[in-house]
Scaffold this motif. Structure first.
Motif, PDB file in Angstrom:
ATOM      1  N   LEU A 170     -18.595  20.688  -1.547  1.00 34.83           N
ATOM      2  CA  LEU A 170     -19.466  19.869  -0.589  1.00 34.83           C
ATOM      3  C   LEU A 170     -20.961  19.726  -1.189  1.00 34.83           C
ATOM      4  N   ALA A 171     -21.426  20.840  -1.704  1.00 31.42           N
ATOM      5  CA  ALA A 171     -22.946  20.984  -2.098  1.00 31.42           C
ATOM      6  C   ALA A 171     -23.125  20.203  -3.572  1.00 31.42           C
ATOM      7  N   ALA A 172     -21.843  20.230  -4.279  1.00 27.40           N
ATOM      8  CA  ALA A 172     -21.800  19.508  -5.535  1.00 27.40           C
ATOM      9  C   ALA A 172     -21.689  18.073  -5.583  1.00 27.40           C
ATOM     10  N   TYR A 173     -20.398  17.478  -4.583  1.00 28.23           N
ATOM     11  CA  TYR A 173     -20.230  16.061  -4.539  1.00 28.23           C
ATOM     12  C   TYR A 173     -20.521  15.502  -3.139  1.00 28.23           C
ATOM     13  N   GLY A 174     -20.751  16.380  -2.122  1.00 34.32           N
ATOM     14  CA  GLY A 174     -21.101  15.584  -0.874  1.00 34.32           C
ATOM     15  C   GLY A 174     -19.954  15.483  -0.163  1.00 34.32           C
ATOM     16  N   SER A 175     -20.027  14.732   0.918  1.00 29.88           N
ATOM     17  CA  SER A 175     -19.239  14.732   1.915  1.00 29.88           C
ATOM     18  C   SER A 175     -18.645  13.018   2.348  1.00 29.88           C
ATOM     19  N   PRO A 176     -17.596  12.697   2.573  1.00 31.11           N
ATOM     20  CA  PRO A 176     -16.491  13.526   2.986  1.00 31.11           C
ATOM     21  C   PRO A 176     -15.868  13.880   1.703  1.00 31.11           C
ATOM     22  N   ALA A 177     -14.861  14.867   2.067  1.00 27.86           N
ATOM     23  CA  ALA A 177     -13.956  15.673   0.883  1.00 27.86           C
ATOM     24  C   ALA A 177     -12.719  15.551   1.195  1.00 27.86           C
ATOM     25  N   LEU A 178     -11.467  15.355   0.683  1.00 24.60           N
ATOM     26  CA  LEU A 178     -10.228  15.557   0.596  1.00 24.60           C
ATOM     27  C   LEU A 178      -9.814  16.805  -0.067  1.00 24.60           C
ATOM     28  N   LEU A 179      -9.076  17.687   0.557  1.00 30.20           N
ATOM     29  CA  LEU A 179      -8.708  18.860  -0.042  1.00 30.20           C
ATOM     30  C   LEU A 179      -7.154  18.617  -0.228  1.00 30.20           C
ATOM     31  N   VAL A 180      -6.532  18.310  -1.350  1.00 30.78           N
ATOM     32  CA  VAL A 180      -5.231  17.630  -1.834  1.00 30.78           C
ATOM     33  C   VAL A 180      -4.334  18.961  -2.119  1.00 30.78           C
ATOM     34  N   SER A 181      -3.407  19.336  -1.581  1.00 31.29           N
ATOM     35  CA  SER A 181      -2.435  20.120  -1.942  1.00 31.29           C
ATOM     36  C   SER A 181      -1.107  19.706  -2.628  1.00 31.29           C
ATOM     37  N   LEU A 182      -0.660  19.787  -3.713  1.00 34.95           N
ATOM     38  CA  LEU A 182       0.306  19.230  -4.323  1.00 34.95           C
ATOM     39  C   LEU A 182       1.433  20.436  -4.403  1.00 34.95           C
ATOM     40  N   LEU A 183       1.196  21.290  -3.683  1.00 38.79           N
ATOM     41  CA  LEU A 183       2.124  22.824  -3.608  1.00 38.79           C
ATOM     42  C   LEU A 183       3.706  22.143  -3.057  1.00 38.79           C
ATOM     43  N   ASP A 184       4.723  22.750  -3.650  1.00 36.06           N
ATOM     44  CA  ASP A 184       6.130  22.473  -3.211  1.00 36.06           C
ATOM     45  C   ASP A 184       6.061  23.177  -1.795  1.00 36.06           C
ATOM     46  N   ALA A 185       6.342  22.481  -0.873  1.00 42.74           N
ATOM     47  CA  ALA A 185       6.225  23.071   0.543  1.00 42.74           C
ATOM     48  C   ALA A 185       7.568  23.858   1.016  1.00 42.74           C
ATOM     49  N   LYS A 186       8.623  23.638   0.285  1.00 42.51           N
ATOM     50  CA  LYS A 186      10.004  24.202   0.801  1.00 42.51           C
ATOM     51  C   LYS A 186      10.467  25.163  -0.351  1.00 42.51           C
ATOM     52  N   GLY A 187       9.891  25.192  -1.390  1.00 38.97           N
ATOM     53  CA  GLY A 187      10.627  25.787  -2.563  1.00 38.97           C
ATOM     54  C   GLY A 187       9.613  27.155  -2.747  1.00 38.97           C
ATOM     55  N   GLU A 188       9.839  27.407  -4.323  1.00 38.25           N
ATOM     56  CA  GLU A 188       9.103  28.614  -4.692  1.00 38.25           C
ATOM     57  C   GLU A 188       7.751  28.771  -4.442  1.00 38.25           C
ATOM     58  N   GLU A 189       6.978  27.667  -4.279  1.00 36.14           N
ATOM     59  CA  GLU A 189       5.537  27.833  -3.760  1.00 36.14           C
ATOM     60  C   GLU A 189       5.119  27.634  -2.158  1.00 36.14           C
ATOM     61  N   ALA A 190       6.233  27.839  -1.556  1.00 40.45           N
ATOM     62  CA  ALA A 190       6.272  27.636  -0.006  1.00 40.45           C
ATOM     63  C   ALA A 190       5.369  28.583   0.663  1.00 40.45           C
ATOM     64  N   ALA A 191       5.237  29.939   0.284  1.00 44.33           N
ATOM     65  CA  ALA A 191       4.280  30.625   0.632  1.00 44.33           C
ATOM     66  C   ALA A 191       2.915  30.208   0.296  1.00 44.33           C
TER      67      ALA A 191
END
Length: 127
Positions: A51-72
């Motif tokens: 936020l300090a570097a790029y300002g607001s608003p910001a999206l925090l996008v997660s491309l993690l696999d929600a049900k597989g090996e990256e679920a945790a």
């Protein structure tokens, strides 16, 4: 006229995790090394820096696999993102998008779905 900009910062989930490498097994499951509560300060600092570097608003996008090996990892990131505090007047939005699930039929379909998903989120935060 109106003006907007988009900055994409790509990186690993700002959590404490490890993934062992193996010459025998191609994919090994990532593992959290600290629970979500202990990861929160790191995510808080990361969001503040962004936020300090790029300002607001910001999206925090997660491309993690929600049900597989990256679920945790996905669950911990979602938990931490829900608890991040931002200064008054600044906004962030956590956007989970399971790219692996969306790309089951084809990578192009997954990317098209991701762009459509993010476009709605960009509009919802004021751009």
């Amino acid at each position: 006229g109106a003006m907007a900009s988009l900055v994409q910062v790509r990186g690993s989930a700002p959590l404490f995790w490890e993934q062992r490498t193996s010459t025998i097994k191609v994919n090994t499951k990532p593992k959290l090394t600290r629970n979500a509560a202990l990861c929160l300060p790191a995510l808080q600092r990361h969001v503040a820096q962004q936020l300090a570097a790029y300002g607001s608003p910001a999206l925090l996008v997660s491309l993690l696999d929600a049900k597989g090996e990256e679920a945790a990892l996905a669950a911990a990131l979602a938990e931490c993102a829900a608890r991040v505090s931002v200064p008054t007047g600044q906004r962030i939005k956590y956007v989970p998008f399971d790219l692996r699930q969306a790309s089951r039929s084809s990578r192009a379909d997954g990317l098209k779905a991701g762009v459509a998903h993010l476009a709605a989120d960009v509009r919802s935060i004021g751009h």
